[in-house]
Structure formats: structure tokens, C-alpha cells
Enzyme design. Structure first.
Site, PDB file in Angstrom:
ATOM      1  N   HIS A 193      -8.514  -5.150   6.900  1.00 25.62           N
ATOM      2  CA  HIS A 193      -7.002  -5.300   7.095  1.00 25.62           C
ATOM      3  C   HIS A 193      -6.933  -6.225   8.520  1.00 25.62           C
ATOM      4  O   HIS A 193      -7.227  -5.627   9.593  1.00 25.62           O
ATOM      5  CB  HIS A 193      -6.496  -3.951   7.451  1.00 25.62           C
ATOM      6  N   HIS A 232      -0.658  -4.879  -0.973  1.00 25.47           N
ATOM      7  CA  HIS A 232      -0.912  -4.601   0.533  1.00 25.47           C
ATOM      8  C   HIS A 232      -2.396  -3.677   0.483  1.00 25.47           C
ATOM      9  O   HIS A 232      -3.269  -4.031   1.159  1.00 25.47           O
ATOM     10  CB  HIS A 232       0.278  -3.553   1.066  1.00 25.47           C
ATOM     11  N   CYS A 288       1.762  -5.192  10.098  1.00 20.14           N
ATOM     12  CA  CYS A 288       0.901  -5.792   9.125  1.00 20.14           C
ATOM     13  C   CYS A 288       1.882  -6.541   7.939  1.00 20.14           C
ATOM     14  O   CYS A 288       1.267  -7.118   6.850  1.00 20.14           O
ATOM     15  CB  CYS A 288       0.390  -4.602   8.480  1.00 20.14           C
TER      16      CYS A 288
END
Length: 408
Positions: free
Chosen positions: A330, A295, A164
Site C-alpha cells: 500500500h 483498492h 490513499c
């Protein structure tokens, strides 16, 4: 002597819009990409919302490669790269012989095709597996397909698999290559397609939200998986000036670290150290940062840990801190690349995207997340965070372009 590096082209495939103009409009409006998942069978899951890319036609972007030869993530990657090159005002023929870098980050690569092969193998045996599907599986295709489609014969092309945070890793890679003069341009970012494997993994961890993603909210329940791609054109300032290119932002620096603290849990000290490394590389002081694109996954652990790390570095009055995952979900390996593009557009157009779906702030997340509605702002320095499982952290610093160096 190190060259100044600027962003001159942006390519976006996302659940809230394609291309930089539509993406910017979606960010400013606080558009949500959440919808019931349709790209894979969700039978057996109690709830299954996600942030799918809808209305994507690969034939609009693939002119050399047969779309059937590429998996969905590679199709996204190529489309975003072609958009970015066009947005930069470059002809593909101009890039063909130039020294370049193509660097694409990913979490899952072409896991959708891998799942299909596994299902065929389990049901009918390995001899029944489709050869064309198998040829789409290697993650290297996400970068190689760009080089092939755009006719780039003098480039290094590779895929970075740091989950990620991979988009930021790829941008840092391109920044180093252009800054050092090793290449004349870099096409870098991230891409991923939604797959059942990753959704099921997060679901079993108890981190899939039942309805929407609410970063920093007291009632947050977790992430929504998403998909898409973000590719950026990086070139030297001298090159951009010489051709009269539009400059979205200047890349000032980045920081990376890997703490290997835990398989999935973030480490506050390590995140703080990563952000400090980025500021030091950029020559920026904490008080000069106007905005942090966090994030910000919407999980219990990430949001508290990340905001504590931010306050540990920035003090009791940190910069406004937002999460575009509230809109995009995400997007895994594409997440920090799309975050970087959001930062560049925010700098260019003078606004801060909101953290949507916000109802009540978690008192443990002591930041201003710009809830629900975007605000106008003159942004000079913006930080973009990408954090990944295994402690693979990456932080990128972008600045508003000015003739004089922003920092000395």
C-alpha cells in the site's frame, strides 16, 4: 467544447521497478516488492515486512535541486515527473512557458523528516532541530519541487492530501484542467515515502500482514506498507496528435465523493455511488468495463465491502477485479496513481496483471481476481479505484485510444 484528454507520459518509482517499461514487466511477471523494512527502526514490532523502493539514487534525476533540500517523497515525486516528461517525448524547454498544472497526491508528505525533528525535540530540545530538515517538511514541496526542477514558470502547483485516494484525485484534477482548456498539460499523480508513524498506526489497528499482502484471499491478514511515486502527463488529444506522441490511453472520466461514514471503515453504498459517478462522467455503461483495478488492500473489511459494492453496481458477473497492492504494497498517496499507470500499461500491452500471493478465494469476495499469473486480454475500458479513510473515494475510467470517440 470539452477536449479529449490522453495519457502520453508515465513516470514510476516503485518497489518492483522504475519507469514504465520495468514497471510493466514487473506487473506482467507478478513480481513482489515485499522485503524486511530497513528505512526505519522496526525494533519492538513482532513482524515488519514492507515494500521499499531499493536502489533509488536521487542524483540521477535531480539536476537543478540539491537532493539534500528535498525529503524522500519529494525526491520520488520529482524523479517520476522527469521520467514522465521524458517518456512523453517532451523537452523540458517546451513545457517551460506553457500553461500547466502540477498536482500531486499524498498521505504522509514528508513525515520521515517530521519524525526526525520530533525525535530531536524530545531528546535535545527544539533549539537543536535542523533547519534544512524543517524546510523539507511542508507537503507542498511534493509539487513545488517538480515545478522548480523542471523550470515550469506558468503552472499551478499544489499537493492534495486525501490520503490513499489522493493519486486519483490529482489525476481527476488534471483531467478537468486539460479537458476545459484551462491548461495545455498536466503533470499529476501521487507520492509517498514509508515512515514509522504510518506503519505503527496500521500495526496498532491490527491491519499489517505478517508476511505478504493477500487481497481477496480467505487467509488475508492485512496490508504491507509501501512507497514510491507515479506521475502522468495529460494533454489534449489535439496536442498529442500534433506532435505525433504515443498515446497510452484516453482519460474518459472520474468520480469523487466523501461520505465521512467512519474514520477508517469503508461504506459499501458510498463506494458504489462513486463508481457510478465515474461511469456517468465517462459516458460508459457497466457492461463496457473490461477490468477493475480495485483498492484491494488485503484487509478483512475493505475487500468484502469493495467487492460487494462492485457486484452491487455490475451484477453477478462483474469484470475481472485485481489488486496491484499484492505486488506493490500500500503506497498510500501514490497507490491510485500507480494503479492508474498499471491500467494504462495493461491497456497498451494487452494483459491483466495478477493478484499475487493468492491461495484460496474468500467466498465473501465474489470476483475473479486473476490469481497469481497475468493473462493476455484486449482491454477497451478499465476502472481504477482509490478509497481512503474518512470515506474519501475516487474512481477513474481509462479507455483504449481510438480515432473515434469511444463513447458518445
Amino acid at each position: 467544447m470539452a477536449q479529449r484528454v490522453v495519457l502520453t507520459g508515465l513516470g514510476v518509482v516503485s518497489s518492483i521497478g522504475f519507469g514504465p517499461q520495468e514497471f510493466a514487466a514487473g506487473l506482467r511477471a507478478g513480481r513482489s516488492g515485499a522485503r524486511p523494512i530497513s528505512v526505519f527502526d522496526t525494533t519492538g514490532f513482532e513482524y515488519a515486512n514492507g515494500c521499499e523502493v531499493v536502489g533509488f539514487d536521487p542524483t540521477e534525476w535531480l539536476r537543478v535541486t540539491d537532493p539534500a533540500d528535498l525529503g524522500r517523497a519529494s525526491q520520488f515525486s520529482v524523479a517520476a515527473a522527469r521520467m514522465a516528461v521524458r517518456d512523453a517525448g517532451l523537452e523540458e524547454s517546451e513545457l517551460a512557458g506553457k500553461r500547466g498544472l502540477v498536482s500531486v497526491g499524498t498521505t504522509d508528505g514528508e513525515a520521515v523528516d517530521l519524525e526526525a525533528l520530533l525525535e530531536t525535540s524530545l531528546n535535545s530540545g527544539s533549539a537543536a532541530m535542523d533547519g534544512q530538515t524543517a524546510r523539507r517538511v511542508p507537503a507542498t514541496m511534493l509539487s513545488l519541487a517538480i515545478a522548480r526542477e523542471l523550470g515550469l514558470s506558468n503552472v499551478s502547483a499544489y499537493t492534495i492530501a486525501t490520503a490513499c485516494s489522493a493519486g486519483n484525485y490529482a489525476i481527476g484534477d488534471g483531467f478537468d484542467a486539460v479537458r476545459s482548456g484551462e491548461v495545455e498539460f498536466a503533470l499529476c499523480g501521487g507520492a509517498d515515502a514509508m515512515c514509522r508513524k504510518t506503519f505503527a498506526g496500521f500495526y496498532r489497528l491490527g491491519t499489517i500482514a505478517p508476511d505478504c499482502c493477500r487481497p481477496f484471499d480467505a487467509d488475508r491478514k492485512g496490508i504491507l506498507t509501501g512507497e514510491g511515486a507515479g506521475l502522468l502527463v495529460l494533454e489534449s488529444l489535439d496536442s498529442a496528435r500534433a506532435r505525433g506522441a504515443r498515446i497510452y490511453a484516453e482519460v474518459l472520466g472520474y468520480g469523487l465523493n466523501c461520505d465521512a461514514y467512519h474514520q477508517v471503515a469503508p461504506n459499501q453504498e458510498s463506494i458504489q455511488r462513486c463508481m457510478r459517478l465515474a461511469l456517468e462522467d465517462a459516458g460508459v455503461k457497466p457492461h463496457e468495463v473490461d477490468l477493475i483495478s480495485a483498492h484491494g488492500t488485503g484487509t478483512q473489511a475493505n475487500d468484502v465491502t469493495e467487492t460487494r459494492a462492485i457486484r452491487g453496481l455490475y451484477g453477478d458477473q462483474p469484470p475481472r477485479t485485481i489488486s496491484v497492492k499484492s505486488m506493490l504494497g500500500h503506497t498510500m498517496g501514490a497507490a491510485s496513481a500507480l494503479g492508474a499507470i498499471a491500467c494504462a500499461l495493461a491497456i497498451t500491452h494487452g494483459f491483466i496483471p495478477p493478484t499475487i500471493n493468492h491461495r484460496s478465494s474468500d467466498p465473501e469476495c465474489e470476483i475473479d481476481c486473476v490469481p497469481n499469473e497475468s493473462i493476455e486480454a484486449d482491454l477497451r475500458v478499465v476502472q481504477n479505484n482509490g478509497l481512503a479513510f474518512g470515506g474519501n473515494n475516487a474512481s477513474l475510467i481509462l479507455g483504449k485510444y481510438s480515432e473515434k470517440e469511444l463513447v458518445s
